[in-house]
Write a protein that holds these residues in place. Structure first.
Motif, PDB file in Angstrom:
ATOM      1  N   THR A 165     -42.852-115.172  62.354  1.00 61.70           N
ATOM      2  CA  THR A 165     -42.092-116.235  61.709  1.00 61.70           C
ATOM      3  C   THR A 165     -40.600-115.906  61.586  1.00 61.70           C
ATOM      4  O   THR A 165     -39.789-116.814  61.624  1.00 61.70           O
ATOM      5  CB  THR A 165     -42.645-116.561  60.309  1.00 61.70           C
ATOM      6  N   SER A 186     -31.740-119.074  62.054  1.00 63.88           N
ATOM      7  CA  SER A 186     -32.362-120.394  62.144  1.00 63.88           C
ATOM      8  C   SER A 186     -33.812-120.352  61.661  1.00 63.88           C
ATOM      9  O   SER A 186     -34.327-121.325  61.117  1.00 63.88           O
ATOM     10  CB  SER A 186     -32.281-120.922  63.570  1.00 63.88           C
ATOM     11  N   THR A 187     -34.486-119.216  61.844  1.00 65.44           N
ATOM     12  CA  THR A 187     -35.872-119.139  61.366  1.00 65.44           C
ATOM     13  C   THR A 187     -35.915-119.217  59.845  1.00 65.44           C
ATOM     14  O   THR A 187     -36.875-119.732  59.269  1.00 65.44           O
ATOM     15  CB  THR A 187     -36.560-117.830  61.810  1.00 65.44           C
ATOM     16  N   LYS A 202     -33.727-120.883  57.962  1.00 64.37           N
ATOM     17  CA  LYS A 202     -33.487-122.276  57.623  1.00 64.37           C
ATOM     18  C   LYS A 202     -34.784-123.085  57.791  1.00 64.37           C
ATOM     19  O   LYS A 202     -35.148-123.890  56.934  1.00 64.37           O
ATOM     20  CB  LYS A 202     -32.386-122.863  58.506  1.00 64.37           C
ATOM     21  N   GLN A 203     -35.442-122.821  58.902  1.00 61.17           N
ATOM     22  CA  GLN A 203     -36.715-123.506  59.130  1.00 61.17           C
ATOM     23  C   GLN A 203     -37.703-123.217  58.007  1.00 61.17           C
ATOM     24  O   GLN A 203     -38.400-124.102  57.522  1.00 61.17           O
ATOM     25  CB  GLN A 203     -37.322-123.053  60.449  1.00 61.17           C
ATOM     26  N   PHE A 220     -36.861-125.203  54.859  1.00 61.42           N
ATOM     27  CA  PHE A 220     -37.184-126.622  54.907  1.00 61.42           C
ATOM     28  C   PHE A 220     -38.686-126.865  55.017  1.00 61.42           C
ATOM     29  O   PHE A 220     -39.207-127.841  54.497  1.00 61.42           O
ATOM     30  CB  PHE A 220     -36.412-127.306  56.032  1.00 61.42           C
ATOM     31  N   HIS A 221     -39.339-125.933  55.679  1.00 63.61           N
ATOM     32  CA  HIS A 221     -40.780-126.026  55.742  1.00 63.61           C
ATOM     33  C   HIS A 221     -41.371-125.906  54.330  1.00 63.61           C
ATOM     34  O   HIS A 221     -42.305-126.623  53.957  1.00 63.61           O
ATOM     35  CB  HIS A 221     -41.309-124.912  56.639  1.00 63.61           C
ATOM     36  N   GLN A 271     -40.942-129.086  52.482  1.00 65.30           N
ATOM     37  CA  GLN A 271     -41.874-130.096  52.940  1.00 65.30           C
ATOM     38  C   GLN A 271     -43.268-129.878  52.358  1.00 65.30           C
ATOM     39  O   GLN A 271     -43.919-130.813  51.892  1.00 65.30           O
ATOM     40  CB  GLN A 271     -41.927-130.060  54.460  1.00 65.30           C
ATOM     41  N   THR A 320     -37.059-133.846  55.165  1.00 64.61           N
ATOM     42  CA  THR A 320     -38.144-133.000  55.670  1.00 64.61           C
ATOM     43  C   THR A 320     -38.799-133.675  56.857  1.00 64.61           C
ATOM     44  O   THR A 320     -39.176-133.012  57.821  1.00 64.61           O
ATOM     45  CB  THR A 320     -39.216-132.768  54.589  1.00 64.61           C
ATOM     46  N   LEU A 361     -36.480-133.156  59.976  1.00 63.22           N
ATOM     47  CA  LEU A 361     -36.371-131.787  60.463  1.00 63.22           C
ATOM     48  C   LEU A 361     -37.723-131.261  60.901  1.00 63.22           C
ATOM     49  O   LEU A 361     -37.807-130.358  61.710  1.00 63.22           O
ATOM     50  CB  LEU A 361     -35.746-130.903  59.376  1.00 63.22           C
ATOM     51  N   GLY A 362     -38.763-131.798  60.356  1.00 61.40           N
ATOM     52  CA  GLY A 362     -40.085-131.318  60.728  1.00 61.40           C
ATOM     53  C   GLY A 362     -40.784-132.211  61.744  1.00 61.40           C
ATOM     54  O   GLY A 362     -41.875-131.919  62.171  1.00 61.40           O
ATOM     55  N   ASP A 392     -28.559-131.529  60.618  1.00 64.46           N
ATOM     56  CA  ASP A 392     -28.797-130.108  60.802  1.00 64.46           C
ATOM     57  C   ASP A 392     -27.484-129.371  61.075  1.00 64.46           C
ATOM     58  O   ASP A 392     -27.173-128.362  60.439  1.00 64.46           O
ATOM     59  CB  ASP A 392     -29.753-129.941  61.982  1.00 64.46           C
TER      60      ASP A 392
END
Lengths: 211, 211
Positions: A15, A121-122, A124-125, A128-129, A132, B85, B88-89, B114
């Motif tokens: 991840t 970037s991972t 940031k992902q 946001f994940h 969510q 979300t 971006l997802g 983004d």
DNA sequence: AGGCTTCCGTGACAAATGTTACAGGAACCC
DNA sequence: GGGTTCCTGTAACATTTGTCACGGAAGCCT
């Protein structure tokens, strides 16, 4: 225990990128928190964002007096969206986070949370994940409370418990369930009896088996 | 209408830096959406993030069949966390967004959302501020459903309505209220009568005055 | 054993909410 | 005016949930 990049590589395999793991090893603080401890309580300030490695944390929402409705659980590799907004906005916590099963976590200081967002970037992902997932958790909770009757909610609650603890027997008192579903002990006892008669569960002292 | 930096400067006075406003003028799409239109429905994909300039948008959560519980309202300078979300997802929408009062908005394409996050700190702040507000809205909703009885929720609902429309008389049918509070029309009629007797409100056809 | 606390079961009742059924008024269309 | 549809009021009843009261079982302490 101090954090090593190797350890982090094992737990976050795939991840996060390597450079980020190195940073995390340096800036993150490893903690082991026993069952029953509070990670945060309403009114306290949040200074770091926890990433749960192992264990289970219960997030609850208190009302004016006493009652605490269950919002959702945090488990492996989850993080807390409340802490994110809390941190970045410098607000007091609106929720309670109680450790249900002994939990290992990494606390990331808020400056880093912010800094890494643009650098990795991972990361940031991941952030946001996390948002969510928590959002969906809350929506699920609202679904339950708004659209379902207590007996259904109770059964759903028990089922979710068995998932998070990976077993079919859960240890809990009627009183505790009542609090999390924001109702009274007697009502829960009554409904549990019904569920037992309908052969969905089996009641024991301090324990409930889900069939 | 095409967006000009000057126009954006007026509406976002103080919140966004100039360079960002210039970018927004170029990348953003201005839209005027009439009352009754849907911004998004469950199952649709989200490709841009709306920022509401004026008007009022109702966010609802549908259950398996028919009913739609009210989650919260979006008003001036609000944005939608779900769309963030979602964008971006790359997920499908879980909610319904219905325009209550004619709404002007700027749609920001997701790539920009983004990209700007790292380029403009005011944008990043805006995004996280949005998350925080929506989260609190949802928590408020859960508070209501979990801890309060219908008559209190109804009164709170009416009060919130008057705030968002800036007036004391609201145009709505009992049936619509019932849907948003996830109950039946008769129950709402009954409770409204009670509230009228208690001199909290005054009932008229298609309208309710809050005192 | 005796005393104490916590948890559970249960009956009886109260209050809140959901459901069914029906009637009348307002608005609209023809 | 007559027909139609939508909105509201309301009674009667069913179901669900909340509350009170009490008693018994299990566990713990001394």
């Amino acid at each position: 225990m101090t954090l090593t990049t190797t350890y982090l590589q094992e737990t976050f395999a795939g991840t996060f990128e390597l450079a980020l793991l190195t940073d995390m090893a340096q800036a993150g603080l490893y903690k082991r928190v026993p069952t029953g401890a509070y990670l945060i309580r309403p009114g306290e300030y949040i200074r770091s964002v926890p990433i749960i490695i192992r264990g289970s944390v219960k997030i609850m929402r208190p009302d004016e007096l006493g009652r605490e409705a269950l919002l959702y659980y945090l488990g492996g590799l989850d993080s807390c969206a409340m802490s994110l907004t809390g941190c970045l906005g410098q607000k007091k916590s609106e929720i309670t986070a109680l450790v249900e099963e002994e939990t290992e976590l990494i606390a990331i200081p808020m400056e880093k949370v912010d800094e890494w967002m643009c650098r990795y970037s991972t990361w940031k992902q991941f952030i946001f994940h996390t948002y969510q997932k928590r959002f969906n958790d809350l929506l699920g909770t609202i679904d339950q409370v708004a659209f379902h009757k207590l007996d259904e909610r109770l059964l759903a609650y028990l089922r979710k418990k068995t998932q998070s603890c990976q077993c079919t027997v859960i240890s809990i008192t009627h009183q505790e369930i009542a609090q999390e579903l924001a109702t009274s002990r007697e009502v829960i006892s009554r409904l549990l009896k019904q569920l037992e008669k309908a052969a969905h569960i089996k009641l024991m002292r301090h324990k409930i088996a889900i069939l």
